[in-house]
Design an enzyme around this catalytic site. Sequence first.
Site, PDB file in Angstrom:
ATOM      1  N   GLU A 185     -21.688   0.997 -30.248  1.00 20.00           N
ATOM      2  CA  GLU A 185     -21.526   0.350 -31.554  1.00 20.00           C
ATOM      3  C   GLU A 185     -20.548   1.131 -32.420  1.00 20.00           C
ATOM      4  OE1 GLU A 185     -25.709  -1.209 -32.784  1.00 20.00           O
ATOM      5  OE2 GLU A 185     -25.948   0.470 -31.433  1.00 20.00           O
ATOM      6  N   SER A 187     -34.917   5.197 -31.828  1.00 19.10           N
ATOM      7  CA  SER A 187     -35.219   4.625 -33.142  1.00 19.10           C
ATOM      8  C   SER A 187     -36.191   5.563 -33.844  1.00 19.10           C
ATOM      9  CB  SER A 187     -35.847   3.245 -32.962  1.00 19.10           C
ATOM     10  OG  SER A 187     -36.610   2.907 -34.108  1.00 19.10           O
ATOM     11  N   HIS A 239     -16.709 -17.726 -23.098  1.00 17.97           N
ATOM     12  CA  HIS A 239     -17.550 -18.119 -24.238  1.00 17.97           C
ATOM     13  C   HIS A 239     -18.944 -17.495 -24.126  1.00 17.97           C
ATOM     14  CE1 HIS A 239     -14.480 -21.271 -24.928  1.00 17.97           C
ATOM     15  NE2 HIS A 239     -14.542 -21.420 -23.603  1.00 17.97           N
TER      16      HIS A 239
END
Length: 526
Positions: A292, A279, A158
Amino acid sequence: MYRARLGGDLDKAILGYVSSAAEDAAIAEYDILGSQAHVVMLHEAGIMGRAHARRVLAALEGLKGRIVAELEAAAAGGGSAGEDVHEVVEELVAREAGAAAGGRMHTARSRNDQVALDVRMKVRDDIIGISGSLLDVIGALLDLAEKHAGTAMPLYTHLQRAQPGTFSHYMLAHADALFRDLERLDGAFERTNKSPLGAGPVGGTGLPIDRSRTAALLGFSGLVENSIDATSTRDFAAEFAAAAAILMTNLSRMAEDFVIWSSAEFSFLELSDGASSPSSVMPQKKNPDLLELTRGRAARTIGDLTAVLAACKGLATGYGRDLQDTKPPVWSAARAASGALAAMLSMLRGITVNGRAMGRAASGGGGGHIMALDVAERLVSGGVPFRAAHGIAGRLVREAQDAGMPLGRLDAARIGRAVAGTGADAGALAEAIRGLSAAGSLRGRTSRGSAGFAEQRRMAGERRASLAERRESAEIRRRGIDEALDGLADAVNGIAGPPGAATGRRKRRPAGKAPGRRRSIPVRED
Ligand code: ARG
């Protein structure tokens, strides 16, 4: 060139709509090899004379370097009006070899068995390539596992701290999943590597062809025997797409672990600069875009599998043009899997592991009371029933939480409160609690497959051995196909003349060069 029964050309807008010329660039070389094998067989079976066979084989060989450009031109509406690679190749061969010879190439076959053949040959090579990359990624995971067999870190369920573990254990878990992907691809390979050639449009031919001969020339291990099945099924392509989708799902899960662990909050790992994206605005950013995108590509691959299955599920048996649209998703699944594996390999090889941060967290640093199960097991070893031990450890955690201290620093009074009325020996427990450590826990964790240090060494050693075995069998499989195709080149040259004569020239692999890199299949995809 097939339109004798139809008056006039296909409407331009419709040609653009039905054409598969663009996506067929990915199977163009297989189409030529398949045609060569077919012509060799037709000649050997006495169906095509030597002079005709020679001309056709020469024309096919000459097309190898040009076919992709020809398909691009056809797709752009400026070249051949052929609807697909099969028609474009036949048209160009007829132009080159003359109608008397070129017009015999399509004897006793159909585009239906031809396209099934080409897709099988491409999927077969994709499986070989992807399996090779999988072996490399597994190797990189094993490198990390071996290096970090003693690096403690928390195990999570979890995404909450669960038990002290080792980084190695996670790497081995991902490696085992990838071993299963390899096995799935092996199974898909066995079922893909059967020849449909010679099945004709659906029911075979009365001409004396030898299907086993073309199968052998092309390196297949047998036939898709039933001619209806051979031309109708794409289950092998669905199976490959499924294996790719499962593989991508496994890689995606691994990617997500690395995303989490490389966050500032965890700081367990750092990606190399070469694996990170910046970025445009925040100068400090070091983003794990490759991870990703692995999640993103997994989503797309699941879509590719769905596209293949959905195209097939309502089709009447026998070729239907819908099957053409199963090709792009299969190409896409292959591209996703090989791209993801290459990126993950590079990422793994450059990763920095922060064993200190992991170790701190594994010992309960920053909270989480990760040793609670170890405490309960100490009590069980002292004869307390597990459920009672679970209760005591739970109360100890509550005491520690209330006191704002780690489990290991609980004082005698609080320990006494937690065990009150249970009959457990508070003094012995206090001593055990003070001696708790992640390293101690991992030295004592001996159950098979567990996070314990000794298990890490055993599991990594065994996986290392099976990796070597698998590399060897992959190599044997690859060599089998290469040798068959070398035999095809020899057969072509035997009919069309020695290399350098009118035709049939086929570069042999220079001695010592790794097999499999010899054939460069033009990977020009949709
Ligand atoms: N372009 C077709 C495909 O990719 C080839 C087979 C065409 N067969 C036919 N009977 N129209 O599936």
